[in-house]
Design an enzyme around this catalytic site. Structure first.
Site, short mmCIF file in Angstrom:
data_model
loop_
_atom_site.label_atom_id
_atom_site.label_comp_id
_atom_site.label_asym_id
_atom_site.label_seq_id
_atom_site.Cartn_x
_atom_site.Cartn_y
_atom_site.Cartn_z
N GLU A 154 14.67 -46.35 -8.62
CA GLU A 154 14.77 -45.22 -9.54
C GLU A 154 15.93 -44.31 -9.15
OE1 GLU A 154 12.21 -41.51 -11.45
OE2 GLU A 154 11.26 -42.80 -9.99
N ALA A 294 9.27 -40.01 -1.78
CA ALA A 294 8.52 -41.25 -1.95
C ALA A 294 8.82 -41.80 -3.33
CB ALA A 294 7.02 -40.99 -1.77
N MET A 295 8.37 -43.04 -3.57
CA MET A 295 8.64 -43.69 -4.85
C MET A 295 7.39 -44.44 -5.31
SD MET A 295 10.58 -44.26 -7.32
CE MET A 295 10.08 -45.24 -8.73
N ASN A 297 6.61 -47.01 -7.12
CA ASN A 297 6.67 -48.39 -7.61
C ASN A 297 5.27 -48.95 -7.83
OD1 ASN A 297 9.57 -48.38 -6.74
ND2 ASN A 297 8.61 -48.35 -4.74
N HIS A 329 0.64 -37.44 -5.42
CA HIS A 329 1.63 -37.44 -6.49
C HIS A 329 2.04 -38.87 -6.85
CE1 HIS A 329 5.16 -35.76 -8.69
NE2 HIS A 329 5.71 -36.92 -8.34
N GLU A 330 2.36 -39.67 -5.84
CA GLU A 330 2.82 -41.03 -6.13
C GLU A 330 1.69 -41.88 -6.70
OE1 GLU A 330 5.93 -41.26 -6.15
OE2 GLU A 330 6.27 -39.44 -5.00
N HIS A 333 1.12 -41.18 -10.38
CA HIS A 333 2.13 -41.79 -11.24
C HIS A 333 1.67 -43.13 -11.81
CE1 HIS A 333 5.70 -39.42 -11.58
NE2 HIS A 333 5.95 -39.35 -10.29
N GLU A 352 7.46 -36.53 -14.41
CA GLU A 352 7.49 -35.76 -13.17
C GLU A 352 6.82 -34.39 -13.30
OE1 GLU A 352 7.96 -37.04 -10.48
OE2 GLU A 352 9.14 -38.83 -10.91
#
Length: 885
Positions: A154, A294-295, A297, A329-330, A333, A352
Site C-alpha cells: 500500500e 502496520a499494514m 494485508n 486498527h489493523e 480493517h 482510514e
C-alpha cells in the site's frame, strides 16, 4: 482477419517511453478500467541475490453499469516499476501471442497500455520478471531486511513486484506459490495454506490461496527464518481461528500482549458490529525495517516491530497502549478496508478515517473513556490542526495529488475519524449500527466511494446525512465563536463559524450543558425542545442563534462537550468560569480543555499562573484523584498547537516562555509535588501493571527538575535503573530537563544495559536527540547519527533522531545560525535517495513556518530551496514545492 500478433503490432501507441515528469492526479479524472483481473496466480522463486516472479492473470471485461458513463478505449492497462521483464505474453480469446516487447506500449515509466480488439471476450497475461529485494531500500514492494523478505504494497508498491493493474478498484482472487531454500522455515502469504512440499531440486514450497477477492495493495508475502507464538480464537459462530504472531528468533516471548489485544479486538468487533473473522488463520509478522506503523494485508498483517514486541521491562505504558490500538486498527480493517475497500486513493479516508474511529472507540472501551478522548483531541490539536493551517492543508478527501504517499496524514486519518464521530453521535448508537450494517450488506466485496458510505448510513438509519458530505471537500479547521447575551427568559447564544478567513456553513454538532453556582448541571430547554441537562445543537449556518430557556442566573456554559466537533472554539468565558468548569464539570474533556485555556492565558498574563496554581493544588491534594486525568491536567498545550493560534510567532521565544510558566507553577506547588512524587514512588515499587500513577509521576518530575528540586532529582536518578521501563524513561527524560551532563551520564549507563535491544535503543536515541551542549552545537547530533547502533536504513531510528530533534530540541533546531535547519535538510537529501516516503515525512516540521517572523521564514525557505535544487523524489518535491509556494 489479421492475426492477433500482427494486429497488436499495428496498433502499438507511439508514446513517450519514460516520462519522468508526473502530472497531478485528479479525483475528477477517475475512470474505471475496461479489463479487470479475476484470478491471479503468482510464483515467487526466492534466491539470495534476486527473486523471480512468475504471474498468470486472467482478466474479465468490466460489465459494471458505471462503465457506460465513461468513454473508454478497449485497452488493457498494467503497472510496473523497476522490473526486469524476462517474458510478457498476452492471450486474447485463447490465442497465444509471442512474447511482447513492453517498452513500445509504455505510457510512462509505470504504465503500459495495450489496445485490445473490440470483439475480444477473454484475456490472459503471463509474465516473468526479475527483481532485487536486497537493493530495495524504499521498503515498498518486496524488500529484504535482517535476512527476511517481506512486502509493503500500500498504496502502489505491488507494481515493484510484477505487472498488474495496481489500483484499489481492481479486485482479484490470489493463489501464491513461494519457493525457497531450506534455510528459511517460514514461507507465508495471504489466505489459507493449501499445499506444501519439495521441488525436484530439493527447494521447498508452500501454496496459499485467498478466497476473497482483494486489490493488489493488500497482497503480502514473508519469507524468513522465524519463530511464532500461537493461540486460538473461537468466533461467535463457533469457528476456530488459528492465530500466529511471527518474529525474528528470540522475540516471540514479547508478543503476548499483542496476542491479548488482538483477541480483545476480535471479540469487540463481534459484539459492537456483529463482524466475524472470515479466514481459518490470522497471522501477524513483526518487521524491524518498516515505513509505517502496520499494514492490514488480508489475513497476514505486517507490523513495525515496535507495535508488537513488548513486556514491562522493555516497553512503557504508552507502548502498550499503542500496541493495543494499532493491533486493533489493523484487525478492524478486515471489514472496513479489506472486505469493503476504496474505489481510488482519493477515497483513502473511507477506510482510514472509519477505522481510526473504530480503534479509538475500542481503546476507550478497554481503558478510560474520558482520558482516551482527551488523548485523541490532544493529538488532533498538536498534529492535525497545524497541518490544516500549513502548506499541506487538504480536505479529508483530497482533490488532487502528485504522490499519494504524501496523503497518509492526520487529516485523512484523525480528522476523518472526527467526521465519522460527528455522524455517529448525530445518529446515536442504534441508528449508526443500522447504517453500518446496511453499508456492509450493500458493498461487501466492492470498491466504493465516500458518497457510497454516507448514502448507506442514510438508508440504513432512514435519516438524511447529505449535509455531512460538505466535510469531505473542505480543507482547514473551522473557527467557532460563541457569544452570550443575558436575557429575561434565559441566555441567548450567538454562533459564528468561519474557515480560512471566510464564512462557513459546515454542520457542527455542539453538545452543551450549564452549571449553576454550586457546580450542578441544570435542566434547560432550547427554543421548543424538552427540558434536559444536556442538549446537542446542530449548527448548519455561518451565523445563527438559539435561546436557552431557564430561570436560573449566573450560569457557566459547558460548551462543545466531549469535543463534539473538530473546531477551534472561541468564547467569552472568563478565567473564573474556566476554573468553575475545571472543578465541577462531569465531562473529563471539558475540564481538561478549561485548564488548557488557563495555560494559554498564562502566556500573556502572569496573574493567571497564581489562580491556576491554586486550582492545581486542590486537585493534587484530592484523595479521589484520578491519576491518569491529573497527568493530562499537568501538561501544557504543545508548542505546535499554540503556534497555530498566533498570527506571528517566534518558536524560541514561545519555548522559553513555556518553560517559564512551568517553572513558576512548579515553585508555587513545590512542596505538594514533592510529597505526591514520594508517595507515588513508594506505591510503585515492584508494580508492573499499567497504572495512572506512573504517568502522573513523569509529569511531576518534569516540573520538579526544571526548578532543580533535590527530592525530584533523587527520585529521577533512582528510577533510571527501575525494572519498569516507564519509570526508567520517566527518570531519564526528567534528568534531560535539568542538567544535560548529568543526564548523559545516566543515559550512557542505560545504553550499556540495553545495547542489544533495538527497540529500547530507539528510546535512547530519542532522549539523546533532546540534549544540547553549547560547546558542540549541531556536531553533537551529527555524531549521534554516526553512532555504531544507528542505522540510516531503519525508519524507526531516523524518526528517533531527526523526528525527535525537530520536535523537542527547539533551541538547537531553530538556532539563529540555521545550523539546525541545514543539518536536517542535508540528512533528508541523503535519506531521499534511499527512501523517499520517509524523507517526505521527516521534512514536514521544516515546512510549518507560515506564521514565523520574516527573517526566520527566509532562513527556512533557503534550506528548502537547496533541497529542491538537488532534484529530489516526487514524494519530497511535492511537499517542498507547496511550502515554498
Amino acid at each position: 482477419m489479421k492475426s492477433t500478433q500482427t494486429w497488436l503490432t499495428l496498433l502499438q501507441e507511439k508514446v513517450n517511453k519514460f516520462r519522468m515528469i508526473r502530472l497531478p492526479k485528479k479525483r475528477s479524472d477517475y475512470k474505471p478500467l475496461k479489463w479487470l483481473p479475476e484470478d491471479t496466480n503468482l510464483e515467487f522463486l526466492i534466491f539470495n541475490d534476486f527473486t523471480i516472479v512468475k504471474s498468470q492473470i486472467i482478466f474479465k471485461k468490466n460489465k459494471s453499469e458505471l462503465i457506460k458513463k465513461y468513454n473508454l478505449n478497449n485497452t488493457l492497462e498494467l503497472n510496473g516499476l523497476n522490473l526486469i521483464t524476462n517474458m510478457f505474453c498476452l492471450t486474447i480469446d485463447e490465442k497465444k501471442t509471442e512474447s511482447i516487447k513492453i517498452d513500445s506500449f509504455k505510457q510512462n515509466n509505470e504504465i503500459i497500455s495495450i489496445s485490445i480488439p473490440n470483439n475480444a471476450n477473454s484475456l490472459k497475461v503471463i509474465t516473468e520478471v526479475k527483481i532485487f529485494p536486497q537493493d530495495n531500500f524504499s521498503l515498498e514492494g518486496l524488500y529484504k531486511t535482517n535476512n527476511m523478505f517481506c512486502t509493503q504494497c500500500e498504496p502502489e508498491g505491488f507494481r515493484k513486484i510484477t505487472w498488474f493493474p495496481d489500483r484499489p478498484d481492481c479486485l482479484s482472487k490470489f493463489t501464491v506459490k513461494i519457493v525457497s531454500s531450506n534455510k528459511f522455515n517460514t514461507l507465508i502469504s495471504n489466505g489459507n495454506l493449501i499445499e506444501e512440499g519439495f521441488e525436484k531440486n530439493k527447494r521447498h514450497f508452500k501454496i496459499w490461496s485467498d478466497p476473497f477477492p482483494k486489490p493488489s495493495y493488500l497482497f503480502a508475502l514473508v519469507v524468513g527464518n522465524l519463530e511464532f507464538y500461537e493461540s486460538n480464537f473461537t468466533t461467535f459462530s463457533n469457528k476456530k481461528v488459528l492465530i500466529k504472531i511471527f518474529t525474528e528468533i528470540g522475540n516471540k516471548s514479547f508478543t503476548k500482549y499483542a496476542m491479548k489485544s488482538l483477541k480483545n479486538a476480535m471479540r469487540w468487533d463481534e459484539k459492537k458490529y456483529g463482524l466475524e473473522y472470515d479466514l481459518n488463520t490470522f497471522m501477524i509478522v513483526a518487521v524491524s525495517h518498516f515505513n509505517m506503523g502496520a499494514m492490514e494485508n488480508k489475513g497476514l498483517n505486517i507490523f513495525n516491530s515496535k507495535f508488537v514486541l513488548a513486556d514491562g521491562k522493555t516497553a512503557t505504558d504508552r507502548d502498550f497502549k499503542n500496541i493495543e490500538a494499532i493491533v486493533a486498527h489493523e484487525y478492524f480493517h478486515n471489514w472496513t478496508g479489506n472486505r469493503v475497500t476504496c474505489r481510488d486513493w482519493f477515497q483513502l479516508t473511507l477506510k482510514e478515517g472509519l477505522t481510526v474511529f473504530r480503534d479509538q472507540e475500542f481503546s476507550a472501551d478497554m481503558n478510560q473513556k474520558g482520558v482516551k478522548r482527551i488523548e485523541d483531541v490532544l493529538f488532533l490539536r498538536s498534529m492535525q490542526f497545524p497541518e490544516d493551517a500549513g502548506s499541506n492543508s487538504h480536505p479529508i478527501r483530497p482533490e488532487s495529488y502528485l504522490e499519494i504517499n504524501n496523503f497518509y496524514t492526520p487529516t485523512v486519518y484523525e480528522k476523518g475519524a472526527e467526521i465519522i464521530r460527528m455522524i455517529s453521535n448525530y445518529l446515536g448508537k442504534k441508528l449508526f449500527r443500522k447504517g453500518m450494517d446496511f453499508y456492509f450488506n450493500c458493498y461487501d466485496g466492492e470498491a466504493v466511494t465516500c458518497e457510497n458510505f454516507i448514502d448507506a448510513l442514510s438508508k440504513g438509519s432512514n435519516l438524511d446525512l447529505t449535509i455531512f458530505k460538505k466535510w469531505y471537500s473542505q480543507s482547514g479547521t473551522p473557527t467557532l465563536k460563541i457569544k452570550r447575551e443575558i436575557q429575561k427568559s434565559g441566555i441567548k447564544l450567538n454562533f459564528y463559524q468561519r474557515i480560512n478567513n471566510k464564512k462557513s456553513n459546515l454542520p457542527l454538532p455542539i453538545k452543551m450543558s450549564f452549571l449553576n453556582e454550586k457546580g450542578n448541571p441544570i435542566k434547560y430547554k432550547i427554543d421548543n425542545s424538552n427540558f434536559s441537562h444536556e442538549h446537542v445543537y446542530l449548527l448548519t449556518k455561518s451565523k445563527d442563534s438559539i435561546t436557552v430557556n431557564t430561570n436560573e442566573k449566573n450560569l457557566t456554559p459547558s460548551l462543545l462537550k466531549e469535543f463534539s466537533a473538530p473546531v477551534i472554539l472561541e468564547t467569552d468565558l472568563k478565567i473564573e468560569e474556566y476554573i468553575h468548569i475545571l472543578k465541577f464539570d462531569n465531562d473529563s474533556y471539558n475540564r481538561w480543555d478549561a485548564i488548557q485555556n488557563l495555560y494559554l492565558d498564562c502566556y500573556h498574563n502572569d496573574t493567571t499562573i497564581k489562580f491556576l496554581s491554586d486550582s492545581l493544588r486542590v486537585l493534587l491534594l484530592d484523595k479521589k484523584i484520578d491519576f491518569s486525568l491529573m497527568a493530562l491536567f499537568l501538561e501544557l498545550p504543545s508548542i505546535n498547537s499554540y503556534e497555530n493560534l498566533l498570527e506571528v510567532v517566534d518558536p524560541i521565544h514561545l519555548y522559553l516562555r513555556r518553560i517559564e510558566i512551568i517553572k513558576s507553577i512548579a515553585k508555587n506547588l513545590k512542596e505538594t509535588l514533592e510529597k505526591l512524587a514520594s508517595k507515588i514512588l513508594i506505591n510503585e515499587i515492584g508494580k508492573l501493571e499499567f497504572e495512572g500513577e506512573r504517568a502522573l509521576l513523569e509529569k511531576i518530575l518534569k516540573y520538579l527538575l526544571l526548578i532543580d528540586s533535590k527530592i525530584g532529582i533523587n527520585i529521577a536518578k533512582n528510577i533510571t535503573t527501575s525494572c519498569n521501563m516507564t519509570l526508567s524513561i520517566a527518570g531519564l527524560k526528567s534528568l534531560c530537563l535539568s542538567n544535560n551532563k548529568v543526564a548523559l551520564e545516566y543515559l550512557n549507563k542505560f545504553y550499556l544495559k540495553w545495547s542489544n535491544n533495538d527497540l529500547v535503543l530507539e528510546k535512547w536515541f530519542e532522549m539523546m536527540s533532546c540534549l544540547k551542549f553549547d560547546d558542540e552545537g549541531i556536531d553533537y547530533i551529527n555524531r549521534l547519527m554516526e553512532h555504531k547502533s544507528f542505522d540510516i536504513k531503519n525508519p524507526n531510528k531516523l524518526r528517533s533522531v531527526l523526528g525527535t530533534f525537530q520536535k523537542e530540541n527547539i533551541l538547537l533546531f531553530h538556532a539563529d545560525d540555521s545550523s539546525g535547519y541545514n543539518f536536517v535538510s542535508k540528512q533528508i537529501s541523503i535519506i531521499d535517495k534511499r527512501n523517499p516516503q520517509v524523507a517526505a515525512r521527516l521534512i514536514l516540521p521544516l515546512t510549518r513556518f507560515k506564521n514565523y517572523k520574516e527573517d526566520r521564514k527566509n532562513k527556512i525557505r533557503k534550506v528548502l530551496k537547496n533541497v529542491f535544487d538537488q532534484s529530489p523524489s516526487i514524494d519530497l518535491s511535492e511537499i517542498i514545492e507547496k511550502a515554498l509556494n
